[in-house]
Write a protein that holds these residues in place. Structure first.
Motif, short mmCIF file in Angstrom:
data_model
loop_
_atom_site.label_atom_id
_atom_site.label_comp_id
_atom_site.label_asym_id
_atom_site.label_seq_id
_atom_site.Cartn_x
_atom_site.Cartn_y
_atom_site.Cartn_z
N VAL A 81 -15.92 99.94 99.60
CA VAL A 81 -16.40 100.60 98.38
C VAL A 81 -15.61 101.86 98.07
CG1 VAL A 81 -18.38 101.75 97.30
CG2 VAL A 81 -18.71 99.63 98.59
N LEU A 82 -15.32 102.67 99.10
CA LEU A 82 -14.75 104.00 98.89
C LEU A 82 -13.35 104.19 99.46
CD1 LEU A 82 -17.91 106.14 99.80
CD2 LEU A 82 -17.11 105.53 97.51
N GLN A 83 -12.85 103.22 100.23
CA GLN A 83 -11.59 103.30 100.97
C GLN A 83 -11.68 104.19 102.21
OE1 GLN A 83 -8.79 104.22 97.50
NE2 GLN A 83 -7.60 102.70 98.61
N ALA A 84 -12.72 104.96 102.35
CA ALA A 84 -12.84 105.86 103.50
C ALA A 84 -12.76 105.06 104.80
CB ALA A 84 -14.16 106.62 103.45
N GLY A 85 -11.95 105.54 105.74
CA GLY A 85 -11.82 104.89 107.04
C GLY A 85 -10.86 103.73 107.07
N THR A 86 -10.18 103.44 105.96
CA THR A 86 -9.30 102.27 105.93
C THR A 86 -7.84 102.59 106.16
OG1 THR A 86 -9.02 102.42 103.52
CG2 THR A 86 -10.85 101.08 104.34
N SER A 87 -7.51 103.89 106.30
CA SER A 87 -6.11 104.26 106.55
C SER A 87 -5.92 104.57 108.02
CB SER A 87 -5.71 105.45 105.68
OG SER A 87 -4.35 105.78 105.88
N CYS A 88 -5.98 105.85 108.41
CA CYS A 88 -5.75 106.18 109.82
C CYS A 88 -6.95 105.85 110.69
CB CYS A 88 -5.38 107.65 109.97
SG CYS A 88 -6.75 108.81 109.92
N GLY A 89 -8.15 105.80 110.09
CA GLY A 89 -9.34 105.42 110.84
C GLY A 89 -9.96 106.50 111.68
N SER A 90 -9.38 107.71 111.69
CA SER A 90 -9.92 108.74 112.58
C SER A 90 -11.26 109.29 112.08
CB SER A 90 -8.92 109.88 112.76
OG SER A 90 -8.50 110.41 111.52
N CYS A 91 -11.64 108.98 110.82
CA CYS A 91 -12.96 109.39 110.34
C CYS A 91 -14.02 108.35 110.62
CB CYS A 91 -12.91 109.70 108.85
SG CYS A 91 -12.58 108.27 107.80
N ARG A 92 -13.67 107.21 111.16
CA ARG A 92 -14.63 106.13 111.35
C ARG A 92 -15.81 106.54 112.24
NH1 ARG A 92 -12.90 100.87 109.99
NH2 ARG A 92 -14.10 100.00 111.73
N PRO A 93 -15.61 107.32 113.31
CA PRO A 93 -16.78 107.76 114.08
C PRO A 93 -17.76 108.58 113.24
CG PRO A 93 -14.79 108.04 115.38
CD PRO A 93 -14.34 107.67 114.01
N GLU A 94 -17.23 109.41 112.34
CA GLU A 94 -18.13 110.20 111.47
C GLU A 94 -18.84 109.30 110.47
OE1 GLU A 94 -16.31 114.27 110.37
OE2 GLU A 94 -14.66 113.08 111.19
N LEU A 95 -18.15 108.29 109.96
CA LEU A 95 -18.79 107.34 109.06
C LEU A 95 -19.92 106.61 109.77
CD1 LEU A 95 -15.65 105.79 107.28
CD2 LEU A 95 -17.11 107.65 106.47
N ALA A 96 -19.67 106.22 111.02
CA ALA A 96 -20.71 105.53 111.79
C ALA A 96 -21.91 106.45 112.01
CB ALA A 96 -20.14 105.06 113.13
N ALA A 97 -21.65 107.74 112.26
CA ALA A 97 -22.75 108.68 112.46
C ALA A 97 -23.55 108.86 111.18
CB ALA A 97 -22.20 110.02 112.95
N LEU A 98 -22.88 108.92 110.03
CA LEU A 98 -23.59 109.02 108.75
C LEU A 98 -24.46 107.80 108.50
CD1 LEU A 98 -20.76 110.51 106.49
CD2 LEU A 98 -22.80 111.70 107.33
N LEU A 99 -23.94 106.63 108.83
CA LEU A 99 -24.74 105.41 108.70
C LEU A 99 -25.97 105.45 109.59
CD1 LEU A 99 -21.94 102.68 108.63
CD2 LEU A 99 -23.67 103.01 106.85
N ALA A 100 -25.78 105.89 110.84
CA ALA A 100 -26.90 105.95 111.77
C ALA A 100 -27.97 106.93 111.30
CB ALA A 100 -26.40 106.34 113.16
N ASN A 101 -27.52 108.09 110.80
CA ASN A 101 -28.48 109.09 110.33
C ASN A 101 -29.21 108.60 109.08
OD1 ASN A 101 -27.82 110.86 112.37
ND2 ASN A 101 -26.27 111.92 111.17
N ALA A 102 -28.50 107.87 108.23
CA ALA A 102 -29.14 107.34 107.03
C ALA A 102 -30.12 106.23 107.37
CB ALA A 102 -28.08 106.82 106.06
N ALA A 103 -29.82 105.47 108.43
CA ALA A 103 -30.71 104.37 108.82
C ALA A 103 -31.96 104.87 109.51
CB ALA A 103 -29.96 103.40 109.74
N ALA A 104 -31.88 106.03 110.19
CA ALA A 104 -33.03 106.54 110.93
C ALA A 104 -34.24 106.78 110.04
CB ALA A 104 -32.64 107.80 111.69
N PRO A 105 -34.11 107.46 108.88
CA PRO A 105 -35.29 107.63 108.02
C PRO A 105 -35.85 106.30 107.53
CG PRO A 105 -33.56 109.18 107.41
CD PRO A 105 -32.96 108.21 108.38
N ARG A 106 -34.96 105.34 107.24
CA ARG A 106 -35.44 104.04 106.78
C ARG A 106 -36.27 103.36 107.86
NH1 ARG A 106 -30.06 103.44 104.60
NH2 ARG A 106 -29.49 102.07 106.32
N ALA A 107 -35.81 103.49 109.12
CA ALA A 107 -36.53 102.86 110.22
C ALA A 107 -37.89 103.50 110.43
CB ALA A 107 -35.70 102.95 111.49
#
Length: 874
Positions: free
Chosen positions: A846-872
């Motif tokens: 959707v955003l291209q984030a994480g598709t180049s060098c990939g070094s932000c992927r751990p932060e993207l995963a953390a944002l997903l986890a934090n967003a999923a926690a309230p839903r859970a």
């Protein structure tokens, strides 16, 4: 010109890049899919290279005493002052301090001039600060500074062990190669050994949060376990290794409690290593930058030698270097204790061979001053003339304040650099303008022994010269014009290749004599080439079948014992101070700070501290910490996090006096060095931490320069100007006047909102009705939408700008997470919520984030986890 293939100037991965003229002017830079190191990938720094090519801060003419002068006058002065020092005090009264930013040809000429013709070994390099423990460990075990493996081993391994290496941030392209391999082969395992929990832990199946200086004990424990479980390759040891029994005896006596790891976790790691034959152990600065760094390296090598897991596909120890040409500098003898082509300075036959080849007056028979000792000698008067090339020791050396004093005290200091705006250059007597990346022409060698071309694609401005040419011009003035009469880097390379053939006949590993007859056109077209390259061998791995370069021809295992950090913590200095890099900046930021987006992820110096420690000290998140050692002081933004353990703190090393008020963190680090390698210990200083008593905090942004005079400040470029974080112990009496002084805009109109009771002030300065600068101040860390404000400079609605928050029609992207595509945290969170995104891959789509060098992927995963926690929880 349509495109030029060249090599990235950042880390030791040595990525190939393609530079093309951009349609809008300037250049575009992309990864080279044909280069074997990166296969088209680039990290955030590499992808932003085109943004760093401007002439801002470029040094365009020599300066003597701060005043512009001509090249002839400047070089005459340099030569005469060096000649006077040599004649009056001997050759050891002068020194060169060089850099992994030099190309191999430049490095070779500098080494030849100092060791062959000046007659001193007083040439050392900033690689001493990052890789010399690996050099010493390799030489003790292998006989030469040989990296046995290749990058492809990282993808072929069944187990990759990362020791003291935040690969995701410091070598992102190698990290992404491992990520891709792990995805293709899910049974592949990764272990991360690091006192901090870093982004690299994102792919780790096991994280060993080891105590400082626990590495020798850990690998001694592994060696003992290897023997206990019958995993020793007895046939390999019998044929190719010496010292096994004494090394094992020392290992069995080790106290594993000093690792700080529970026995169950140790056994899990030991069992995984022992049962996985195809194991690669990657080590970097967390191993090297230690007063026992060489022993740490040899503890790792011992385990691979004992099991014969070396030099075969998917297995072996692997040192990953920090700089683009750290390996090339090691090859040419850039360290004070080495000769060119991995020949030994203290070997009389080697010295005689090099002397004869160069037709040199003499070769020194003893090592020169290593980096720490060189600057100490400069301060004490032993070094009378010092030439510093492409490095910033006033920031990067330990005891950096004492190094500044030493540079100022030295009778004559020359700096060659692309800019005079560094802490070091500001203290020099002569500053010489050198060519920059994109203008240089030569070769570099990466961590896997791959020689690549750095080709010029941009026309150098009038004034700057190639480093080899500057050195040769000085050599000619010193009386050695004939021996330094090169017509270009290709001729230097051919001479260097010929000398390597002599090294090969001595049985050395480094031999590129197969390239000795390259024409200039063939040199220009040289493809990435792994050494050795001779008439009988091309590239490959070392030591699978023995063939070590020691006197006996056998690999050497050493008896080792864990030693603690050199500096003890005390009640007055109770914290262990760890230092390192951030994801998007490089060394002292002379290049990366020119790119606005590279400063958006982490735009100011900071201190990571555990929440428990912060609570005891009364430190609130985002306030300012005063960090003190017996040697120096720093002011750093507080980041409370459990990434560090209680009693340990971490700060990045990039900020200088040019970019922050007091964040030269190496001023806090003592000059404690490894006794074998001379490498300083940069990750275990003892410090105290206390709150800085700030009366107010501020955020400022402007379309022009910002000139802070506050106790704490840190500034960074934006797309339209500058931004700065501020804090001070005294509240200004007149906020509007303070803002005018801060932005140097005495003529501007001011619009302000000031609440003296609450201690809040907001000031916008206008020119012809448009906002040119804004200041936000409060008694607590300022909470405004920084990315939004930065983008509003130049608008006419001062009221909206002063609000500090965007309206509904202008969403705030938030702090940058993905620097490659400039994607902010709020944009990502919004996409997760509105699009129902559940994976990093979906965010990328959707955003291209994480598709180049990939070094932000751990932060993207953390944002997903934090967003999923309230839903859970709903």
């Amino acid at each position: 010109m349509t495109e030029v293939r060249t090599t990235c100037p950042y880390c030791g991965v040595g990525c190939g890049v393609i530079a093309k003229p951009a349609a809008s002017g300037g250049w575009s830079v992309h990864g080279d899919p044909s280069h074997p190191a990166n296969l088209g990938r680039l990290c955030s720094k590499g992808s932003a290279l085109a943004e760093t090519l401007g002439l801002e801060d470029r040094l365009l003419t020599p300066r003597v005493g701060g005043a512009p002068t001509g090249w002839n006058a400047a070089l005459d002065l340099v030569a005469s002052r060096f000649r006077d020092a040599i004649d009056q005090h001997g050759p050891d009264s002068v020194g060169f301090y060089v850099s992994g930013q030099l190309l191999t040809e430049d490095y070779y000429v500098a080494n030849k001039l100092m060791k062959g013709f000046i007659g001193s070994a007083n040439i050392d390099t900033n690689s001493r600060l990052c890789m010399s423990s690996s050099v010493a460990g390799h030489k003790r075990a292998f006989g030469t500074d040989t990296v046995p493996g290749q990058y492809m081993d990282l993808e072929e391994a069944d187990l990759v062990v990362l020791v003291g290496s935040n690969l995701a941030w410091c070598h992102p392209v190698l990290y992404q190669r491992i990520v891709a391999a792990k995805k293709a082969r899910p049974f592949m395992k990764v272990v991360n050994i690091d006192p901090r929990r870093t982004a690299t832990c994102d792919i780790a199946d096991l994280h060993l949060q080891i105590a400082p200086a626990g590495d020798v004990a850990l690998f001694n424990g592994l060696l003992a376990w290897i023997a206990e479980k019958g995993a020793v390759d007895a046939a390999y040891v019998a044929r190719h290794v010496e010292g096994f029994e004494v090394a094992l005896s020392a290992a069995r006596s080790e106290d594993l409690s000093v690792t700080g790891l529970p026995p169950q976790l140790l056994r899990e790691f030991f069992d995984l290593w022992v049962r996985t034959e195809k194991t690669v152990t990657v080590f970097s600065q967390g191993v090297n930058q230690s007063s026992s760094g060489t022993d740490k390296v040899n503890a790792i090598l011992n385990c691979h030698l004992a099991t014969g897991r070396i030099g075969r596909p998917g297995m072996g120890p692997f040192s990953v270097t920090g700089q683009p040409n750290a390996m090339g500098g090691r090859e040419v003898g850039g360290l004070a204790n080495m000769l060119a082509c991995h020949l030994d300075l203290e070997n009389s036959e080697h010295r005689a061979a090099v002397r004869d080849f160069w037709n040199a007056p003499a070769i020194p028979s003893v090592p020169g001053l290593k980096a720490v000792d060189m600057f100490r000698a400069a301060g004490e008067g032993g070094i009378k003339a010092l030439w510093i090339i492409h490095t910033n020791p006033a920031v990067s050396m330990p005891e950096a304040d004492a190094v500044c004093t030493a540079i100022e005290a030295c009778e004559f200091v020359v700096v060659s650099d692309v800019t005079a705006a560094t802490d070091t250059a500001r203290r020099a007597d002569v500053v010489l303008p050198a060519m920059a990346w994109g203008e240089k022409d030569g070769t570099v060698t990466n961590s896997e022994r791959c020689i690549s071309r750095q080709r010029p694609f941009a026309t150098a401005p009038d004034g700057p010269r190639a480093d080899w040419r500057i050195l040769c011009d000085v050599a000619g003035r010193l009386g050695w014009a004939a021996q330094f009469d090169y017509d270009g880097p290709a001729e230097i390379f051919r001479e260097y290749a010929a000398l390597s053939g002599i090294a090969g006949r001595f049985g050395r590993d480094f031999d590129i004599s197969g390239l000795v007859d390259l024409s200039t056109a063939e040199y220009d077209a040289l493809a990435p080439t792994v050494w050795p390259l001779t008439t009988v061998r091309a590239g490959g791995r070392f030591f699978a079948d023995g063939g070590f370069f020691t006197e006996s021809g056998r690999g050497q295992m050493l008896p080792l014992k864990r030693r603690g950090p050199a500096a003890d913590t005390t009640a007055a200095f109770p914290f262990r101070f760890n230092t390192g890099r951030v994801r998007d900046h490089w060394h002292t930021m002379t290049r990366t700070a020119k790119s606005p987006r590279l400063s958006q992820h982490m735009g100011e110096p900071y201190l990571e501290i555990h929440p428990e420690d912060a609570a005891v000290l009364g430190l609130q998140p985002a306030t300012i910490a005063e960090v003190t050692s017996p040697l120096g002081r720093a002011l750093l933004r507080v980041v409370t996090t459990d990434r560090v353990r209680p009693g340990e703190v971490f700060a990045p090393m990039h900020w200088t006096s040019e970019s922050a008020s007091q964040a030269r963190i190496d001023a806090l680090v003592p000059s404690e060095v490894d006794p074998i390698s001379g490498q300083p210990e940069s990750k275990a200083a003892a410090v105290s931490v206390a709150p800085f008593s700030a009366a107010w905090y501020g955020f400022a942004v402007a379309g022009g320069e910002i000139r802070p005079r506050t106790a704490y400040w840190a500034k960074a470029r934006t797309k339209t100007g500058w931004r700065a974080e501020l804090a001070d112990a005294a509240v200004p009496q007149d906020w509007e006047q303070f803002a005018r002084d801060l932005f140097d805009r005495s003529d501007a109109d001011a619009v302000s909102v000031i609440d003296a009771h609450r201690g809040v002030a907001r000031v916008a300065l206008l020119d012809s009705g448009r906002v040119v600068a804004t200041l936000y101040a409060a008694p607590d860390p300022v909470a405004v939408a920084r990315a939004h404000i930065t983008g509003r400079i130049g608008e006419s609605d001062a009221g909206t700008v002063l609000a500090g928050r965007p309206g509904a029609d202008r969403p705030d992207p938030g702090a940058t997470v993905c620097a490659c595509f400039d994607v902010g945290v709020n944009t990502i969170l919004s996409a997760i919520r509105t699009g129902g995104l559940t994976s990093v891959e979906e965010i990328g789509a959707v955003l291209q984030a994480g598709t180049s060098c990939g070094s932000c992927r751990p932060e993207l995963a953390a944002l997903l986890a934090n967003a999923a926690a309230p839903r859970a929880a709903e």
